[in-house]
Design an enzyme around this catalytic site. Structure first.
Site, PDB file in Angstrom:
ATOM      1  N   HIS A 107     -14.603   3.075  12.586  1.00  0.00           N
ATOM      2  CA  HIS A 107     -16.043   3.340  12.482  1.00  0.00           C
ATOM      3  C   HIS A 107     -16.807   2.482  13.476  1.00  0.00           C
ATOM      4  O   HIS A 107     -16.405   1.364  13.794  1.00  0.00           O
ATOM      5  CB  HIS A 107     -16.561   3.149  11.053  1.00  0.00           C
ATOM      6  CG  HIS A 107     -16.363   1.783  10.459  1.00  0.00           C
ATOM      7  ND1 HIS A 107     -17.264   0.760  10.615  1.00  0.00           N
ATOM      8  CD2 HIS A 107     -15.365   1.287   9.687  1.00  0.00           C
ATOM      9  CE1 HIS A 107     -16.838  -0.317   9.971  1.00  0.00           C
ATOM     10  NE2 HIS A 107     -15.686  -0.023   9.392  1.00  0.00           N
TER      11      HIS A 107
ATOM     12  N   ASP B 215     -20.065   1.518  13.190  1.00  0.00           N
ATOM     13  CA  ASP B 215     -21.126   0.662  12.663  1.00  0.00           C
ATOM     14  C   ASP B 215     -20.581  -0.669  12.164  1.00  0.00           C
ATOM     15  O   ASP B 215     -19.391  -0.807  11.840  1.00  0.00           O
ATOM     16  CB  ASP B 215     -21.895   1.378  11.547  1.00  0.00           C
ATOM     17  CG  ASP B 215     -21.024   1.702  10.332  1.00  0.00           C
ATOM     18  OD1 ASP B 215     -19.867   2.129  10.536  1.00  0.00           O
ATOM     19  OD2 ASP B 215     -21.492   1.528   9.195  1.00  0.00           O
TER      20      ASP B 215
ATOM     21  N   ASP C  29     -13.881  -5.820  11.953  1.00  0.00           N
ATOM     22  CA  ASP C  29     -14.399  -4.710  11.132  1.00  0.00           C
ATOM     23  C   ASP C  29     -15.561  -4.024  11.837  1.00  0.00           C
ATOM     24  O   ASP C  29     -16.704  -4.425  11.691  1.00  0.00           O
ATOM     25  CB  ASP C  29     -14.838  -5.272   9.788  1.00  0.00           C
ATOM     26  CG  ASP C  29     -15.241  -4.215   8.788  1.00  0.00           C
ATOM     27  OD1 ASP C  29     -14.997  -3.029   9.043  1.00  0.00           O
ATOM     28  OD2 ASP C  29     -15.812  -4.592   7.748  1.00  0.00           O
TER      29      ASP C  29
ATOM     30  N   GLU D 197     -19.893   3.961   7.864  1.00  0.00           N
ATOM     31  CA  GLU D 197     -18.887   3.585   6.870  1.00  0.00           C
ATOM     32  C   GLU D 197     -19.382   2.451   5.986  1.00  0.00           C
ATOM     33  O   GLU D 197     -19.066   2.391   4.799  1.00  0.00           O
ATOM     34  CB  GLU D 197     -17.593   3.170   7.577  1.00  0.00           C
ATOM     35  CG  GLU D 197     -16.398   2.958   6.636  1.00  0.00           C
ATOM     36  CD  GLU D 197     -16.295   1.558   6.085  1.00  0.00           C
ATOM     37  OE1 GLU D 197     -15.481   1.347   5.153  1.00  0.00           O
ATOM     38  OE2 GLU D 197     -17.027   0.651   6.557  1.00  0.00           O
ATOM     39  N   GLU D 198     -20.169   1.547   6.562  1.00  0.00           N
ATOM     40  CA  GLU D 198     -20.615   0.382   5.814  1.00  0.00           C
ATOM     41  C   GLU D 198     -21.707   0.709   4.799  1.00  0.00           C
ATOM     42  O   GLU D 198     -22.081  -0.148   4.001  1.00  0.00           O
ATOM     43  CB  GLU D 198     -21.126  -0.699   6.782  1.00  0.00           C
ATOM     44  CG  GLU D 198     -20.087  -1.207   7.780  1.00  0.00           C
ATOM     45  CD  GLU D 198     -18.968  -2.002   7.132  1.00  0.00           C
ATOM     46  OE1 GLU D 198     -18.965  -2.119   5.882  1.00  0.00           O
ATOM     47  OE2 GLU D 198     -18.105  -2.514   7.861  1.00  0.00           O
TER      48      GLU D 198
ATOM     49  N   ASP E 180      -6.440   4.746   8.732  1.00  0.00           N
ATOM     50  CA  ASP E 180      -7.742   4.099   8.833  1.00  0.00           C
ATOM     51  C   ASP E 180      -7.547   2.582   8.741  1.00  0.00           C
ATOM     52  O   ASP E 180      -6.426   2.094   8.564  1.00  0.00           O
ATOM     53  CB  ASP E 180      -8.648   4.600   7.697  1.00  0.00           C
ATOM     54  CG  ASP E 180     -10.122   4.267   7.905  1.00  0.00           C
ATOM     55  OD1 ASP E 180     -10.496   3.818   9.005  1.00  0.00           O
ATOM     56  OD2 ASP E 180     -10.919   4.469   6.965  1.00  0.00           O
TER      57      ASP E 180
ATOM     58  N   HIS F 170     -17.446  -9.437   6.995  1.00  0.00           N
ATOM     59  CA  HIS F 170     -18.737  -9.277   6.317  1.00  0.00           C
ATOM     60  C   HIS F 170     -19.437 -10.614   6.109  1.00  0.00           C
ATOM     61  O   HIS F 170     -20.420 -10.694   5.367  1.00  0.00           O
ATOM     62  CB  HIS F 170     -18.582  -8.569   4.976  1.00  0.00           C
ATOM     63  CG  HIS F 170     -18.370  -7.088   5.114  1.00  0.00           C
ATOM     64  ND1 HIS F 170     -18.814  -6.187   4.179  1.00  0.00           N
ATOM     65  CD2 HIS F 170     -17.780  -6.342   6.080  1.00  0.00           C
ATOM     66  CE1 HIS F 170     -18.490  -4.956   4.562  1.00  0.00           C
ATOM     67  NE2 HIS F 170     -17.862  -5.033   5.716  1.00  0.00           N
TER      68      HIS F 170
END
Length: 442
Positions: free
Chosen positions: A76, A78, A112, A146-147, A172, A417
């Protein structure tokens, strides 16, 4: 000429931050990201057909000699927001710090999930430039949110479903190559997610008539809500070993010392004991043996001297394989035990189906791990703890896996994160080799 690392850093500098309220998202950054991909990866865009789905997600098709049983590589574009004051280095500067094997790129998205996305593109660019053509079709599916909602990946699935495409292998982001995660096991393990937990949010609401804080009632709404949250904390969901966790422990049993080896080989008898012990070994181990529930967002009165007429708490629940949204909701009602606390499901999805850890798709993954990341790396099934875009692909494929081909330390995983997200340069470059190996076997 730019190197793979140069291209990676350039893409990391584009702040493709997604927000739950999409009116806050800077879509110009996502447009710039797509334009930069076209410039940096000419062979990809010459050899693969690209289409934009749901406004900002990308779907590439690499035609093979056979259109049946294709492979889908996911990532992804984002990233999550940052609190710049918490970072030691600017989060979108993509600075390299350290020397030799410890040299690392510091940036939001380094792991990520631009780490995987760019490694996939590097592998495809190299192979396409060499004239390689896959035996079967390959799709690259890059979601843009996705987030937050995951709507981009969901829309891609609908496009593929409409065309009658059923992938033989979907990969994934997910588990990484790790050491020391499972007690007593020191060999590096490639943790390939064969399933992921469900995710739901419950809204707890307590109400009262309100008034001035100088004359509170015996049980104000805030106290009633706090009592409900405390009950949930003191009465967690029961522990158990879900099938993917049993498979993981059985796979690594030969590499565990005694008496753990015997415990892991006799789970039909020792399973309850192992689950109980794992729950006490920290947040990660606890999360693989039980459904978890935690209060996140809290709200009450609009002022410090005002009684709250409504007090709310969001309870984030992650469902272990075998549990359901409806079953977890009823258990929360029983544990709270207060009919004056309203409990509503804000949103929820059950755990994903479990993909097999044997057969052709699994062998392809394990072979790619051994050939690119080390023959000493043990590939094992794993229950993914967080939700990913891959959950949408279970509607069109029975072979959906979650694996990030990077050897990550505990500190590197903890930075996801959070602040100071980073990836070692050598580790990222080896990840390109994994995708090359997997594509070459397509």
């Amino acid at each position: 000429m730019a190197s793979p690392v140069d291209r990676f850093r350039e893409l990391l500098r584009i702040p493709t931050v997604s927000h739950a309220d999409e009116s806050e998202t800077d879509w110009a950054a996502f447009d710039a990201f797509q334009e930069t991909l076209e410039r940096l990866y000419p062979a990809v865009h010459a050899s693969l057909r690209r289409e934009v789905v749901d406004g900002h997600s990308l779907l590439f098709r690499w035609r093979g000699a056979d259109a049946s049983a294709p492979m889908v590589l996911m990532a992804h574009t984002d990233v999550v927001p940052v609190v710049e004051a918490e970072w030691d280095r600017a989060p979108f500067a993509a600075e390299i710090a350290g020397e030799g094997a410890e040299a690392a790129i510091h940036a939001r998205g380094a792991i990520d999930d631009k780490g995987s996305l760019v490694a996939i593109l590097e592998a495809v660019e190299q192979l396409a430039a060499e004239g390689f053509a896959p035996a079967r079709d390959v799709y690259l599916a890059f979601g843009h949110n996705e987030e937050t909602a995951g709507g981009g990946a969901k829309a891609i699935v609908e496009v593929l479903r409409g065309r009658g495409i059923r992938p033989a292998l979907v990969l994934d982001e997910g588990g990484a190559v790790v050491e020391g995660v499972i007690p007593g096991v020191t060999v590096p393990t490639a943790m390939v997610g064969v399933a992921e937990r469900g995710v739901m949010t419950l809204l707890l609401t307590a109400r009262e008539s309100g008034g001035h804080a100088s004359t509170p009632p015996a049980v104000p709404a805030t106290a009633r809500l706090a009592r409900a949250i405390d009950r949930l904390h003191r009465h967690p969901f029961p522990t158990r070993l879900a099938p993917p966790v049993r498979a993981m422990l059985s796979t690594i049993a030969p590499h565990a010392p005694q008496p753990l080896r015997s415990l892991f080989r006799s789970l039909a008898v020792t399973g309850p004991l192992v689950a109980t012990v794992f729950a006490r070994l920290g947040p990660e181990m606890n999360a693989i043996v039980r459904t978890t529930a935690v209060a996140t967002e809290l709200s009450g009165a609009p002022g410090e001297n005002v009684l709250a007429t409504t007090a709310n708490a969001s309870i984030n629940v992650r469902l272990l394989t075998g549990d359901t949204v409806s079953g977890a909701t009823e258990r929360v009602r029983r544990v709270v035990g207060d009919p004056e606390v309203e409990i509503d499901v804000r949103h929820g999805s059950d755990p994903s189906p479990v993909s097999p850890w044997q057969g052709d798709a699994w062998r392809r993954l394990a072979t790619a791990v051994a050939s690119s990341l080390g023959e000493d790396v043990v590939t094992t099934p794993y229950l993914q703890l967080g939700a990913s875009d891959s959950r949408w692909f279970t509607a069109i494929s029975e072979h959906v896996y979650r694996f990030t081909p990077f050897h990550l330390t505990r500190a590197e995983r903890d930075a996801l994160h959070s602040h100071n997200e980073r990836i070692r340069v050598d580790v990222w470059l080896r990840g390109i080799g994994f995708y090359r190996a997997l594509l070459a076997a397509s």
